[in-house]
Design a protein around this motif. Structure first.
Motif, PDB file in Angstrom:
ATOM      1  N   TYR A  85       6.885  60.753   7.567  1.00 20.30           N
ATOM      2  CA  TYR A  85       6.121  59.555   7.205  1.00 20.30           C
ATOM      3  C   TYR A  85       7.038  58.366   6.940  1.00 20.30           C
ATOM      4  O   TYR A  85       6.741  57.238   7.359  1.00 20.30           O
ATOM      5  N   GLU A  86       8.160  58.605   6.239  1.00 20.40           N
ATOM      6  CA  GLU A  86       9.031  57.474   5.896  1.00 20.40           C
ATOM      7  C   GLU A  86       9.654  56.847   7.141  1.00 20.40           C
ATOM      8  O   GLU A  86       9.909  55.635   7.172  1.00 20.40           O
ATOM      9  N   GLU A  87       9.857  57.630   8.202  1.00 26.36           N
ATOM     10  CA  GLU A  87      10.352  57.056   9.448  1.00 26.36           C
ATOM     11  C   GLU A  87       9.240  56.291  10.160  1.00 26.36           C
ATOM     12  O   GLU A  87       9.489  55.268  10.813  1.00 26.36           O
ATOM     13  N   THR A  88       8.019  56.770  10.043  1.00 24.00           N
ATOM     14  CA  THR A  88       6.879  56.061  10.623  1.00 24.00           C
ATOM     15  C   THR A  88       6.695  54.712   9.939  1.00 24.00           C
ATOM     16  O   THR A  88       6.286  53.729  10.579  1.00 24.00           O
ATOM     17  N   GLU A  89       7.002  54.647   8.644  1.00 24.22           N
ATOM     18  CA  GLU A  89       6.969  53.358   7.941  1.00 24.22           C
ATOM     19  C   GLU A  89       7.946  52.380   8.586  1.00 24.22           C
ATOM     20  O   GLU A  89       7.629  51.190   8.758  1.00 24.22           O
ATOM     21  N   THR A  90       9.131  52.866   8.911  1.00 23.97           N
ATOM     22  CA  THR A  90      10.126  52.012   9.555  1.00 23.97           C
ATOM     23  C   THR A  90       9.627  51.513  10.906  1.00 23.97           C
ATOM     24  O   THR A  90       9.792  50.337  11.257  1.00 23.97           O
ATOM     25  N   PHE A  91       8.985  52.408  11.670  1.00 22.86           N
ATOM     26  CA  PHE A  91       8.427  52.001  12.962  1.00 22.86           C
ATOM     27  C   PHE A  91       7.372  50.906  12.775  1.00 22.86           C
ATOM     28  O   PHE A  91       7.314  49.945  13.549  1.00 22.86           O
ATOM     29  N   ALA A  92       6.520  51.072  11.743  1.00 29.21           N
ATOM     30  CA  ALA A  92       5.479  50.070  11.488  1.00 29.21           C
ATOM     31  C   ALA A  92       6.108  48.718  11.136  1.00 29.21           C
ATOM     32  O   ALA A  92       5.601  47.663  11.555  1.00 29.21           O
ATOM     33  N   ASP A  93       7.188  48.737  10.371  1.00 27.43           N
ATOM     34  CA  ASP A  93       7.876  47.488  10.026  1.00 27.43           C
ATOM     35  C   ASP A  93       8.377  46.767  11.276  1.00 27.43           C
ATOM     36  O   ASP A  93       8.365  45.532  11.347  1.00 27.43           O
ATOM     37  N   LEU A  94       8.824  47.543  12.265  1.00 23.81           N
ATOM     38  CA  LEU A  94       9.404  46.956  13.469  1.00 23.81           C
ATOM     39  C   LEU A  94       8.387  46.191  14.316  1.00 23.81           C
ATOM     40  O   LEU A  94       8.767  45.322  15.104  1.00 23.81           O
ATOM     41  N   VAL A 136      -3.040  42.097  13.483  1.00 20.93           N
ATOM     42  CA  VAL A 136      -3.441  43.008  12.419  1.00 20.93           C
ATOM     43  C   VAL A 136      -2.232  43.365  11.561  1.00 20.93           C
ATOM     44  O   VAL A 136      -1.088  43.121  11.951  1.00 20.93           O
ATOM     45  N   LEU A 137      -2.504  43.957  10.412  1.00 20.91           N
ATOM     46  CA  LEU A 137      -1.459  44.528   9.579  1.00 20.91           C
ATOM     47  C   LEU A 137      -1.242  45.961  10.030  1.00 20.91           C
ATOM     48  O   LEU A 137      -2.142  46.798   9.939  1.00 20.91           O
ATOM     49  N   TRP A 138      -0.072  46.273  10.563  1.00 16.52           N
ATOM     50  CA  TRP A 138       0.211  47.621  11.046  1.00 16.52           C
ATOM     51  C   TRP A 138       0.570  48.533   9.880  1.00 16.52           C
ATOM     52  O   TRP A 138       1.479  48.231   9.105  1.00 16.52           O
ATOM     53  N   ILE A 139      -0.155  49.633   9.781  1.00 12.60           N
ATOM     54  CA  ILE A 139      -0.051  50.537   8.642  1.00 12.60           C
ATOM     55  C   ILE A 139       0.284  51.953   9.124  1.00 12.60           C
ATOM     56  O   ILE A 139      -0.387  52.474  10.028  1.00 12.60           O
ATOM     57  N   PRO A 140       1.299  52.604   8.542  1.00 10.38           N
ATOM     58  CA  PRO A 140       1.564  54.004   8.897  1.00 10.38           C
ATOM     59  C   PRO A 140       0.559  54.925   8.214  1.00 10.38           C
ATOM     60  O   PRO A 140       0.272  54.768   7.025  1.00 10.38           O
ATOM     61  N   VAL A 141       0.005  55.865   8.957  1.00 15.25           N
ATOM     62  CA  VAL A 141      -0.953  56.803   8.386  1.00 15.25           C
ATOM     63  C   VAL A 141      -0.560  58.232   8.748  1.00 15.25           C
ATOM     64  O   VAL A 141       0.060  58.477   9.799  1.00 15.25           O
ATOM     65  N   SER A 142      -0.913  59.132   7.877  1.00 15.55           N
ATOM     66  CA  SER A 142      -0.728  60.560   8.095  1.00 15.55           C
ATOM     67  C   SER A 142      -2.055  61.128   8.583  1.00 15.55           C
ATOM     68  O   SER A 142      -3.113  60.833   8.002  1.00 15.55           O
ATOM     69  N   VAL A 143      -2.023  61.915   9.653  1.00 17.82           N
ATOM     70  CA  VAL A 143      -3.239  62.463  10.246  1.00 17.82           C
ATOM     71  C   VAL A 143      -3.334  63.961   9.939  1.00 17.82           C
ATOM     72  O   VAL A 143      -2.375  64.707  10.196  1.00 17.82           O
ATOM     73  N   HIS A 144      -4.471  64.366   9.389  1.00 17.20           N
ATOM     74  CA  HIS A 144      -4.690  65.776   9.077  1.00 17.20           C
ATOM     75  C   HIS A 144      -5.924  66.281   9.822  1.00 17.20           C
ATOM     76  O   HIS A 144      -6.897  65.548  10.008  1.00 17.20           O
ATOM     77  N   ASN A 160      -1.129  47.942  22.638  1.00 16.47           N
ATOM     78  CA  ASN A 160      -0.345  46.881  23.273  1.00 16.47           C
ATOM     79  C   ASN A 160       1.008  47.374  23.756  1.00 16.47           C
ATOM     80  O   ASN A 160       1.918  46.579  23.988  1.00 16.47           O
ATOM     81  N   GLY A 161       1.153  48.685  23.891  1.00 20.12           N
ATOM     82  CA  GLY A 161       2.433  49.229  24.342  1.00 20.12           C
ATOM     83  C   GLY A 161       3.567  48.958  23.375  1.00 20.12           C
ATOM     84  O   GLY A 161       4.729  48.804  23.792  1.00 20.12           O
ATOM     85  N   LEU A 162       3.258  48.920  22.075  1.00 21.32           N
ATOM     86  CA  LEU A 162       4.293  48.575  21.095  1.00 21.32           C
ATOM     87  C   LEU A 162       5.304  49.686  20.881  1.00 21.32           C
ATOM     88  O   LEU A 162       6.310  49.485  20.190  1.00 21.32           O
ATOM     89  N   GLU A 163       5.060  50.865  21.481  1.00 25.12           N
ATOM     90  CA  GLU A 163       6.089  51.903  21.411  1.00 25.12           C
ATOM     91  C   GLU A 163       7.374  51.439  22.096  1.00 25.12           C
ATOM     92  O   GLU A 163       8.475  51.868  21.726  1.00 25.12           O
ATOM     93  N   GLU A 164       7.243  50.535  23.062  1.00 22.91           N
ATOM     94  CA  GLU A 164       8.424  50.018  23.742  1.00 22.91           C
ATOM     95  C   GLU A 164       9.271  49.178  22.793  1.00 22.91           C
ATOM     96  O   GLU A 164      10.500  49.236  22.837  1.00 22.91           O
ATOM     97  N   ASP A 165       8.616  48.403  21.916  1.00 23.48           N
ATOM     98  CA  ASP A 165       9.355  47.610  20.937  1.00 23.48           C
ATOM     99  C   ASP A 165      10.073  48.517  19.949  1.00 23.48           C
ATOM    100  O   ASP A 165      11.201  48.233  19.534  1.00 23.48           O
ATOM    101  N   ILE A 166       9.399  49.585  19.550  1.00 24.65           N
ATOM    102  CA  ILE A 166      10.015  50.525  18.607  1.00 24.65           C
ATOM    103  C   ILE A 166      11.220  51.202  19.237  1.00 24.65           C
ATOM    104  O   ILE A 166      12.295  51.310  18.626  1.00 24.65           O
TER     105      ILE A 166
END
Length: 225
Positions: A196-205, A213-221, A172-178
């Motif tokens: 990761y902790e900064e990605t959590e902040t982005f998810a909160d925003l 949906v519930l936006w969840i920060p994930v680590s990709v390996h 949904n182009g939510l990077e613009e909101d972040i």
């Protein structure tokens, strides 16, 4: 920051699944339009195997096009189906065991350099939050979680579970909101190039924005080896 948005070491990450993902492209309206993207969201990246073509009954018309796209012979796709019936794989082609995903990649997609084996992991507070939303094993009805099992960290993502698969915040182009609040960097995989902790902040925003949906920060390996 609240208690959830504290630095979490890799040992505190829990994996909720493995995907064989065909590398895609960032959405055309993104400022980095030429960038590739590797995400667990099928909105931008194709997942393999295509379960409608080789696993589920009633979708026989999908088989031939999938064979044409992948080069899998009749024998190979029949063998693939037999192997999948012995594995824990869910509706979004999410493997619950690394060894299963790795064996399928080596046996059927070894010549596809654009198909990567990735895992998505999250910290225990987010694991607990997600457990009531999905994705749930179709047999046990529970969220599969296991300690992160190696792999190369290639970035972070923000995902939300909808009916049968994940959306990414990019849907949904939510990077613009972040970015109205915090500048955001993406790496060469199209993933979030922040801790990761900064990605959590982005998810909160972006909670309560975009998809319901519930936006969840994930680590990709990456587990290509």
């Amino acid at each position: 920051m609240n208690a959830i948005t504290q630095l979490q070491p890799a040992s505190a990450l829990y994996t909720i699944g493995y995907y064989l993902v065909e590398c895609g492209q960032l959405p055309s309206n993104h400022r980095q339009t030429s960038g590739k993207l590797l995400t667990a969201s099928p909105c931008f990246c194709r997942h393999h195997p295509d379960l409608t073509a080789c696993y589920w009954n009633g979708w026989e018309t999908k088989k031939t096009p999938y064979q044409q796209e992948t080069g899998l012979s009749d024998e190979a796709i029949a063998s693939l189906a037999r192997h999948l019936h012995l594995m824990e794989i869910d509706s979004d082609a999410r493997f619950e065991r690394l060894q299963d995903a790795r064996s399928i990649r080596r046996a059927y997609f070894a010549d596809r350099s654009d198909i990567h084996l990735i895992s998505i992991s999250l910290t225990s507070p987010y694991r607990d939050k997600l457990s009531s939303h999905g994705p749930h094993n179709h047999i046990t009805g529970t969220l599969c979680t296991q300690k992160l099992n190696g792999g190369q960290h290639i970035g972070n993502d923000i995902l939300g579970w909808d009916i049968g698969s994940f959306h990414t915040y990019l849907c949904n182009g939510l990077e613009e909101d972040i970015e109205t609040v915090c500048p955001m960097r993406l790496n060469s995989w199209g993933l979030i190039d922040h801790p990761y902790e900064e990605t959590e902040t982005f998810a909160d925003l972006i909670q309560n924005k975009g998809e319901p949906v519930l936006w969840i920060p994930v680590s990709v390996h990456l587990h290509n080896g």
